[in-house]
Design a protein around this motif. Structure first.
Motif, short mmCIF file in Angstrom:
data_model
loop_
_atom_site.label_atom_id
_atom_site.label_comp_id
_atom_site.label_asym_id
_atom_site.label_seq_id
_atom_site.Cartn_x
_atom_site.Cartn_y
_atom_site.Cartn_z
N VAL A 3 -23.81 121.65 68.82
CA VAL A 3 -23.42 123.03 68.50
C VAL A 3 -22.50 123.88 69.56
CG1 VAL A 3 -24.36 125.42 67.89
CG2 VAL A 3 -25.77 123.73 67.52
N THR A 4 -21.57 124.30 68.84
CA THR A 4 -20.66 125.19 69.86
C THR A 4 -20.89 126.37 69.69
OG1 THR A 4 -18.83 123.59 69.24
CG2 THR A 4 -17.99 125.65 70.12
N PRO A 5 -21.39 127.26 70.72
CA PRO A 5 -21.68 128.62 70.81
C PRO A 5 -20.59 129.68 70.34
CG PRO A 5 -22.47 127.68 72.90
CD PRO A 5 -21.49 126.79 72.29
N ASN A 6 -21.19 130.44 69.55
CA ASN A 6 -19.91 131.24 68.65
C ASN A 6 -20.61 132.76 68.62
OD1 ASN A 6 -17.88 132.61 67.21
ND2 ASN A 6 -18.30 131.41 65.78
N TYR A 56 -13.17 130.80 58.97
CA TYR A 56 -14.14 130.13 58.45
C TYR A 56 -15.18 129.29 59.74
CZ TYR A 56 -12.72 130.55 53.75
OH TYR A 56 -12.45 130.70 52.43
N ALA A 57 -16.25 129.10 59.52
CA ALA A 57 -17.22 128.31 60.37
C ALA A 57 -16.96 126.86 59.91
CB ALA A 57 -18.51 128.82 60.39
N VAL A 58 -16.81 125.87 60.77
CA VAL A 58 -16.72 124.58 60.17
C VAL A 58 -17.68 123.75 61.03
CG1 VAL A 58 -15.05 122.67 60.01
CG2 VAL A 58 -14.13 124.94 60.08
N ALA A 59 -18.49 122.96 60.10
CA ALA A 59 -19.55 122.10 60.61
C ALA A 59 -19.28 120.56 59.94
CB ALA A 59 -21.12 122.52 60.14
N HIS A 81 -17.98 112.52 69.04
CA HIS A 81 -18.15 113.87 68.61
C HIS A 81 -17.49 114.92 69.58
CE1 HIS A 81 -21.33 112.90 65.52
NE2 HIS A 81 -20.07 112.66 65.05
N ALA A 82 -17.48 114.31 71.06
CA ALA A 82 -16.90 115.24 72.08
C ALA A 82 -15.30 115.00 71.96
CB ALA A 82 -17.22 114.52 73.35
N ARG A 83 -15.08 113.77 71.66
CA ARG A 83 -13.30 113.83 71.35
C ARG A 83 -12.90 114.49 70.34
NH1 ARG A 83 -10.66 107.82 71.30
NH2 ARG A 83 -11.00 108.14 73.20
N LEU A 84 -13.63 114.52 69.24
CA LEU A 84 -13.27 115.25 68.10
C LEU A 84 -13.22 116.76 68.52
CD1 LEU A 84 -12.66 115.67 65.10
CD2 LEU A 84 -15.08 115.43 64.68
N THR A 85 -14.29 117.22 68.95
CA THR A 85 -14.60 118.69 69.35
C THR A 85 -13.29 118.99 70.34
OG1 THR A 85 -16.79 118.44 69.16
CG2 THR A 85 -15.93 120.29 70.46
N GLU A 86 -13.27 118.15 71.25
CA GLU A 86 -11.68 118.52 72.06
C GLU A 86 -10.65 118.56 71.42
OE1 GLU A 86 -10.15 119.51 75.79
OE2 GLU A 86 -12.15 119.48 75.17
N MET A 87 -10.07 117.68 70.36
CA MET A 87 -8.86 117.33 69.54
C MET A 87 -8.96 118.84 68.83
SD MET A 87 -8.93 113.66 68.35
CE MET A 87 -7.37 113.62 67.56
N ARG A 94 -12.32 125.12 66.09
CA ARG A 94 -13.55 124.88 66.56
C ARG A 94 -14.56 124.42 65.74
NH1 ARG A 94 -14.60 129.98 66.61
NH2 ARG A 94 -15.62 129.96 64.62
N LEU A 95 -15.53 123.33 65.92
CA LEU A 95 -16.58 123.01 65.23
C LEU A 95 -17.76 123.63 65.72
CD1 LEU A 95 -15.73 119.05 65.30
CD2 LEU A 95 -15.44 120.63 63.58
N ASP A 96 -18.49 124.37 64.63
CA ASP A 96 -19.39 125.16 65.08
C ASP A 96 -20.83 124.29 65.00
OD1 ASP A 96 -18.35 128.07 64.87
OD2 ASP A 96 -17.36 126.95 63.17
N ALA A 97 -20.77 123.22 64.46
CA ALA A 97 -22.04 122.12 64.53
C ALA A 97 -21.63 121.05 64.13
CB ALA A 97 -23.11 123.01 63.50
N ILE A 98 -22.57 120.21 64.41
CA ILE A 98 -22.13 118.56 64.20
C ILE A 98 -23.56 118.02 63.92
CG2 ILE A 98 -21.56 116.25 64.71
CD1 ILE A 98 -19.26 117.57 66.35
#
Length: 190
Positions: A3-6, A56-59, A81-87, A94-98
């Protein structure tokens, strides 16, 4: 669940849930097993960033049975997933949840798509009461079925297994289909 805190409160009609393999990155019948094999579509990163910028929130909700099969570890998956989140972050998004299912098809879990468990994990993590009004974007019938089962609106992309899914015609006739995630976002934001 990552989860990315938002600080923003979430709304189901401003949520897009994405399958991963075939929607965000190149899929492989031999599984995406290493960080080197995790090849993200550049247009997908830009599309996620555009969604974020539009409010939009994206998960992400992804089956990852390669873990159960011993093809890769959860630590390797977390690196992907860390690479994707950074990209996505570098593109202004932002990715709000994976959420991912590490189980095999015969494990009897409730999270493996086409069951809606992963989508419910996203719902609960984001503090939503329902997924009605949200979108589930995938390239396979099981993605669309999970969306339906969770009360989300399904959308098909033709990347990954999407062209074959569309050709089989097993999805609902009113399910919109798009060439890729960028085309879906063009339509949604247009």
């Amino acid at each position: 669940m990552t989860v990315t805190p938002n600080a923003t409160s979430y709304s189901p009609d401003r949520l897009v849930i994405l399958d991963r393999d075939g929607v965000i990155n190149r899929d492989s019948d031999a599984y995406v097993k290493t960080l080197d094999e995790f090849v993200v579509y550049p247009q997908a990163v830009d599309a996620i960033a555009r969604l974020t910028k539009a409010g939009y929130a994206v998960a992400v909700a992804t089956n990852q049975s390669g873990i159960a099969r011993g093809y890769f570890t959860s630590a390797t998956l977390e690196q992907m997933h860390a690479r994707l989140t950074e990209m996505v972050k570098n593109a202004g998004g932002r990715l709000d949840a994976i959420a991912y299912c590490p189980h095999g098809p015969d494990d009897g879990c409730d999270c493996r798509k086409p069951l809606p468990g992963l989508l419910y994990q996203v719902r609960d993590t984001l503090g939503l009461a329902t997924l009605a009004g949200s979108w589930m974007v995938g390239d396979s019938l099981r993605d669309l079925q999970a969306g339906d089962a969770a009360g989300a609106r399904p959308a098909l992309v033709r990347t990954g297994k999407g062209k074959n899914t569309e050709a089989k015609g097993q999805h609902a006739e009113d399910t919109p289909a798009f060439d890729d995630l960028a085309a879906f976002v063009d339509w949604l934001l247009g």
